[in-house]
Motif scaffolding. Structure first.
Motif, PDB file in Angstrom:
ATOM      1  N   LEU A  79       0.822  -1.217   0.000  1.00 52.45           N
ATOM      2  CA  LEU A  79       0.000   0.000   0.000  1.00 52.45           C
ATOM      3  C   LEU A  79       0.856   1.267   0.000  1.00 52.45           C
ATOM      4  N   GLU A  80       2.090   1.178   0.490  1.00 51.61           N
ATOM      5  CA  GLU A  80       2.960   2.351   0.508  1.00 51.61           C
ATOM      6  C   GLU A  80       3.541   2.671  -0.867  1.00 51.61           C
ATOM      7  N   GLU A  81       3.341   1.782  -1.840  1.00 51.49           N
ATOM      8  CA  GLU A  81       3.799   2.054  -3.201  1.00 51.49           C
ATOM      9  C   GLU A  81       2.911   3.120  -3.850  1.00 51.49           C
ATOM     10  N   SER A  82       3.527   4.085  -4.531  1.00 49.32           N
ATOM     11  CA  SER A  82       2.778   5.209  -5.104  1.00 49.32           C
ATOM     12  C   SER A  82       1.809   4.774  -6.199  1.00 49.32           C
ATOM     13  N   ALA A  83       2.007   3.570  -6.794  1.00 52.75           N
ATOM     14  CA  ALA A  83       1.104   3.099  -7.850  1.00 52.75           C
ATOM     15  C   ALA A  83      -0.287   2.770  -7.304  1.00 52.75           C
ATOM     16  N   ILE A  84      -0.382   2.443  -6.019  1.00 53.72           N
ATOM     17  CA  ILE A  84      -1.674   2.105  -5.410  1.00 53.72           C
ATOM     18  C   ILE A  84      -2.359   3.403  -5.001  1.00 53.72           C
ATOM     19  N   ARG A  85      -3.384   3.779  -5.785  1.00 54.67           N
ATOM     20  CA  ARG A  85      -4.081   5.044  -5.565  1.00 54.67           C
ATOM     21  C   ARG A  85      -5.592   4.819  -5.617  1.00 54.67           C
ATOM     22  N   ASN A  86      -6.347   5.860  -5.289  1.00 55.30           N
ATOM     23  CA  ASN A  86      -7.806   5.800  -5.309  1.00 55.30           C
ATOM     24  C   ASN A  86      -8.337   4.670  -4.415  1.00 55.30           C
ATOM     25  N   VAL A  87      -8.052   4.840  -3.151  1.00 53.83           N
ATOM     26  CA  VAL A  87      -8.387   3.828  -2.145  1.00 53.83           C
ATOM     27  C   VAL A  87      -9.310   4.451  -1.098  1.00 53.83           C
ATOM     28  N   ILE A  88     -10.357   3.725  -0.728  1.00 49.28           N
ATOM     29  CA  ILE A  88     -11.285   4.158   0.321  1.00 49.28           C
ATOM     30  C   ILE A  88     -10.968   3.393   1.598  1.00 49.28           C
ATOM     31  N   VAL A  89     -10.632   4.128   2.650  1.00 47.77           N
ATOM     32  CA  VAL A  89     -10.375   3.517   3.963  1.00 47.77           C
ATOM     33  C   VAL A  89     -11.552   3.865   4.862  1.00 47.77           C
ATOM     34  N   LEU A  90     -12.286   2.867   5.258  1.00 52.26           N
ATOM     35  CA  LEU A  90     -13.467   3.087   6.090  1.00 52.26           C
ATOM     36  C   LEU A  90     -13.061   3.415   7.521  1.00 52.26           C
ATOM     37  N   ASN A  91     -13.875   4.242   8.164  1.00 55.73           N
ATOM     38  CA  ASN A  91     -13.618   4.608   9.550  1.00 55.73           C
ATOM     39  C   ASN A  91     -13.583   3.372  10.458  1.00 55.73           C
ATOM     40  N   THR A  92     -14.415   2.390  10.150  1.00 54.97           N
ATOM     41  CA  THR A  92     -14.428   1.124  10.907  1.00 54.97           C
ATOM     42  C   THR A  92     -13.062   0.455  10.847  1.00 54.97           C
ATOM     43  N   VAL A  93     -12.476   0.407   9.647  1.00 55.56           N
ATOM     44  CA  VAL A  93     -11.177  -0.235   9.442  1.00 55.56           C
ATOM     45  C   VAL A  93     -10.083   0.575  10.133  1.00 55.56           C
ATOM     46  N   LEU A  94     -10.145   1.890  10.007  1.00 53.93           N
ATOM     47  CA  LEU A  94      -9.127   2.756  10.615  1.00 53.93           C
ATOM     48  C   LEU A  94      -9.072   2.555  12.126  1.00 53.93           C
TER      49      LEU A  94
END
Length: 964
Positions: A79-94
């Motif tokens: 996930l820290e790779e710059s190619a991985i973009r447009n990602v939704i992180v839900l508040n539940t997961v956070l």
């Protein structure tokens, strides 16, 4: 919209309370997508692209990724790779990530704070269409998974209705989950879903290298024959520990033998031996493990051979353990086997790849730089590029059927052997925080130009008129102490130790304070310094430079001619150092009778009193120990070493040390008296008598008795162990004595009994660190305590919290230990750089006689190394050259030549670079000359004996000027 949760709670008194929890839900929370035309938003705030590009061929349509908790916890390197973009992180997961791993949470927050990464946090817990109640009997984990699926389903419908695009180009949702059950339920709902591995294995050509970063947690092969016993479950371990059948402790792997290790168990004086591959049972250095004691008939003794796993790739086969030498029952140690893992302490490891013997293979063996870590099997498509580089790898799992743990590639550091790369390896391997200070931290610094105001002067004692000076190593810019001495009208002497007032600039609880507490110490490498605090403080505003006004915390004594303390005062002050001297400059001033100015007078008074203080300390039992220390002269442009020599100690070194010790003891007494439950102190435990065995035996063979029953007796017997014909003999004994010592540690006064406060090395009943707050966080805490004692500052809850500060002490002790090891590793690196393409013959001494080797010390450089005289199985290294070991007399004999401990020899030093991972300094015997074994002296024509295996251990660097 409001939803309520009502439940009843019974109090301790038996009363029933009705608890109502209100949970507010909204319908106007923005979805974060630029493609959405339903949600009101400012275009400048749009995070998710209107037409996201997919990196995977598995889903070719434009889509956003929704991640479940496991993907974030275990695939963060991807996930820290710059190619991985447009990602939704839900508040539940956070929230779940925050509770399960503080380290991963911090890395995730760093990504979320970067707008270019297009990671959007959606507050699904407060959206009326994505919030779900926990059902009766449903676990918290199952409810969270259902929340994630509900949010993914809502997003898909929301974007389909509100998209600016035609239906064929609508942005869709892909749920990435490493939980098979969660994926199955998502599929039943009609969601697009797959695991992170499935998603990346279908990556487009330009992103194919990212597959290497996938954690291999799902790769399990049950069909193979297990090589190791299974681990007990957590319930079985808990029951076993409770019943006394099992014990638990931290596993410490051996550097010398990869099939050995120890487990330190609380309340057990000696660590418990673990020997053999099956008994080690997949434990990795640092893991907290459960062990079961073996029957006494199966106890072992520590092996006396060096054993390295040097096979290329034997596959998943385990050969029988080698036969270690069997010793009498009396010499064997309590031995156990690992039966379970309580807590893994895996981290990212630096090292190199081994070439695969199968052409085009994706599976490769990674060899960590740290010898205590086992080899790791990884899959990579970039082997050809990575072979010549230092790389970082993370362990994912160690299944029963695999000889080695399985892991994945994280990133490349740079070319093997490059000084910049090797420095980075040192910092990473010793867990030294060395990232640039964040904007939040820098925001806590004072604005320039910084000036001392009239208000500041009213709150402090003005000492600018006193002749104060600092004495430090050459090139020191973080000057945290200065001294003064002057005669008083009554004939006594006033002495002041003035310490940089760092706590004035670092306020409790702010970002700078948290960062300094985490770093804990400044780390000194040969060619660079990793500061604990930003340079504006360390080298400027807090540094007590000559000729500039600075804030200080002063400890001022009135002493009589016998250096007895008559009065002690503490105050915040303003000082102006008259001169910033080096040790050598100060020594020249003291020794020059023509120098009669105020600085010279002050230095001579300080030196006179310091000698009395030192004599008194040694009479009380303080130890004068030794360690071989060296100083490199480095090129000002390349920073490569151009000369190296042993560090010279002057009277002024001791002068500064004595007053730092006196200040530390005085402050320790003060803060412990005022805060008996929460003073931060430093203790040095008395070593167990077994630690002294190498020292006692070595001295006995030279006709001296070293008494170790107390520090005073040890100090006295070391003073008496002198050989007129070998002036270096006493120094070598003190070097051996240093190695018998325990580590000094920080602790909180309320956690130990008063008699445990003792500092063994200094023979001080109580001690702390007050004198180096620029480079030690412990000193900042002590400054805050002392300021509260004298009313110069107020306390705050965390300062007086015993539990919080005990945890802080654990971090300080760990960081200090790692800083020491990093310093030694830096010395080793620069030693190797210095001896590349050169060899030198040097005077040396034998430190130990081993069964198969001579352990050598070179005083000029402080280097220590080994000359092997026989092979592992006592075979001859060179035909016709036979060494005979006498265990009783501790000698090695070759013909008429007998080697004993402390004998002088001449050795040749050169660098062996055949192992790119572990270059080593080679020690070879020159004199006494043994035909076929010794090297010809430099300048003598002849055929030298072939190089023999040897090993070098770097000296311990001691960059700081302070004591203990």
């Amino acid at each position: 919209m409001l939803t309520n949760k009502v439940f009843m709670k019974k109090t301790k008194r038996g009363n029933i309370l009705k608890i109502v929890r209100e949970h507010y839900l909204r319908d106007d929370i923005w979805c974060g997508s630029e493609a959405c035309k339903r949600c009101p938003f400012n275009e400048d705030e749009a995070l998710l692209d209107e037409a996201p590009e997919s990196v995977s061929e598995r889903f070719t349509f434009p889509h956003y990724l929704v991640l479940d908790t496991n993907v974030i916890l275990y695939q963060m390197d991807l996930l820290e790779e710059s190619a991985i973009r447009n990602v939704i992180v839900l508040n539940t997961v956070l929230d779940e990530v925050k509770h399960r791993s503080a380290v991963v949470y911090k890395r995730l927050r760093a990504i979320l704070s970067n707008p270019a990464r297009k990671f959007y946090t959606f507050v699904n817990e407060h959206h009326k269409d994505t919030y779900v109640e926990r059902m009766p009997g449903e676990s918290a984990n199952d409810r969270n998974d259902r929340m994630i699926r509900t949010a993914a389903e809502w997003y898909g419908k929301h974007l389909a209705i509100g998209s600016k695009k035609d239906r064929g180009n609508v942005v869709r949702i892909v749920l990435l989950s490493d939980d098979a059950d969660n994926r199955n339920k998502a599929t039943e709902l009609g969601l697009n879903t797959c695991s992170a591995a499935e998603y990346m294995k279908a990556a487009k050509v330009e992103y194919a290298h990212l597959v290497d970063k996938i954690s291999q947690r799902e790769v399990v092969c049950e069909s193979k024959e297990p090589l190791f016993p299974s681990h007990l479950t957590s319930t079985q371990i808990h029951e076993g520990v409770k019943s006394g059948k099992l014990m638990q402790g931290a596993f410490l792997a051996s550097r010398e033998n990869y099939l050995e290790g120890y487990v330190r168990v609380e309340n057990e004086e000696k660590a418990i031996l673990i020997q053999g591959r099956l008994n080690l049972n997949r434990a990795v250095d640092g893991d907290v493990v459960a062990i079961e004691m073996l029957p006494e008939s199966e106890w072992k003794s520590v092996s006396d051979v060096v054993l390295v796993d040097d096979q290329n790739d034997p596959g998943d086969l385990v050969e029988p353990d080698p036969t270690f030498s069997v010793k009498p029952q009396a010499e064997r140690e309590p031995t156990a086997k690992v039966v379970g893992i309580i807590k893994r302490k895996w981290r990212q490891y630096c090292g190199i790849l081994l070439p695969s013997h199968i052409q085009g293979s994706l599976r490769h063996i990674f060899v960590p730089a740290e010898r205590k870590i086992p080899r790791i099997r990884i899959e990579t498509r970039q082997a050809a590029t990575l072979m010549a580089q230092r790389i970082i790898v993370a362990i994912d799992q160690w299944p029963r059927h695999s000889r080695y743990p399985q892991g994945h590639f994280v990133r490349a550091l740079g070319p093997i052997g490059s000084k910049e790369t090797e420095n980075e390896v040192i910092l990473l391997e010793h867990d030294v925080p060395h990232n640039r200070f964040s904007e939040d931290v820098l925001a806590c610094l004072p604005e320039l130009p910084w000036v001392i105001t009239e208000e500041d002067l009213r709150r402090r004692v003005d000492l600018r008129g006193i002749t104060i000076c600092s004495v430090d190593p050459p090139g020191c810019t973080d000057i945290d102490d200065a001294l003064h001495a002057r005669r008083l009208p009554n004939g006594n002497i006033e002495v002041g130790v003035h310490i940089a007032d760092v706590s004035h600039f670092i306020r409790p609880g702010n970002a700078l304070d948290r960062e300094a507490g985490s770093r804990a110490t400044t780390v000194y490498l040969v060619d660079k310094r990793i500061d604990m605090v930003p340079e504006l403080l360390s080298s400027n505003l807090c540094s007590l430079r000559g000729g500039v006004e600075r804030f200080a915390f002063s400890c001022v004594w009135e002493l009589d001619e016998g250096a007895n303390i008559k009065q002690t005062k503490y105050h915040k002050s303003v000082i102006k150092s008259k001169s910033a001297l080096t040790y050598e400059e100060a020594q020249i001033i003291i020794d020059d009778p023509k120098q009669t100015n105020e600085v010279a007078t002050s230095l001579r008074l300080l030196n006179m009193l310091a000698k009395i203080l030192k004599r008194r300390r040694t009479e009380n039992g303080a130890l004068v120990l030794a360690s071989p220390e060296i100083r490199f002269q480095v090129d000002s442009e390349t920073h490569d070493p151009i000369d190296v020599k042993a560090k010279q100690m002057l009277e002024t070194n001791s002068m500064v040390e004595e007053f730092m010790l006196l200040a530390n003891v005085s402050v320790a007494e003060k803060i412990e008296r005022e805060f008996p439950e929460c003073a931060m102190l430093r203790r040095h435990p008395c070593p167990p008598q077994t630690n002294y065995e190498p020292l006692v035996k070595a001295a006995q063979h030279q006709g001296f008795d070293i008494i170790t029953t107390s520090g005073k007796e040890l100090a006295t017997s070391l003073d008496e162990a002198v050989k007129p014909d070998n002036p270096y003999f006493n120094t070598m004994l003190r070097i051996l004595a240093t190695r018998c010592m325990m580590q000094a540690v920080y602790f909180i006064s309320g956690t130990l009994q008063r008699d445990e406060f003792f500092h063994y090395g200094l023979a001080a009943p109580i001690y702390t660190h007050f004198t180096s707050p620029i480079r030690r966080y412990a000193d900042i805490i002590v400054h805050r305590l002392l300021a509260a004692c004298i009313g110069a500052d107020s306390t705050y809850p965390e300062l007086l919290d015993k539990k919080i500060n005990s945890n802080l002490c654990n971090n300080l002790n760990y960081r200090n230990r790692m800083a020491q090891y990093a310093g030694r590793a830096s010395v080793a690196l620069h030693t190797h750089l210095f001896f590349r393409n050169r060899s030198e013959d040097e005077q040396a001494y034998i430190l130990f006689i081993r069964k198969n080797a001579l352990q050598i010390l070179v005083p000029k450089y402080g280097f220590e190394g080994t000359i092997y005289v026989t092979g592992k199985n006592n075979e001859e290294i060179k035909t016709g050259v036979r060494f005979v070991y006498d265990d009783e007399q501790q000698t090695q004999r070759c013909g008429k030549i007998v080697f004993k401990a402390f004998d002088p020899v001449t050795v040749r030093l050169s660098l062996d670079s055949t192992n790119v991972q572990h270059e080593k300094l080679v020690f070879e015997l020159v004199e006494p000359y043994i035909e076929g074994f010794s090297m010809k002296p430099e300048g003598v024509v002849g055929t030298d004996a072939p190089k023999r295996k040897s090993d070098q251990q770097p000296a311990k660097p001691k960059k700081s000027k302070k004591a203990k």
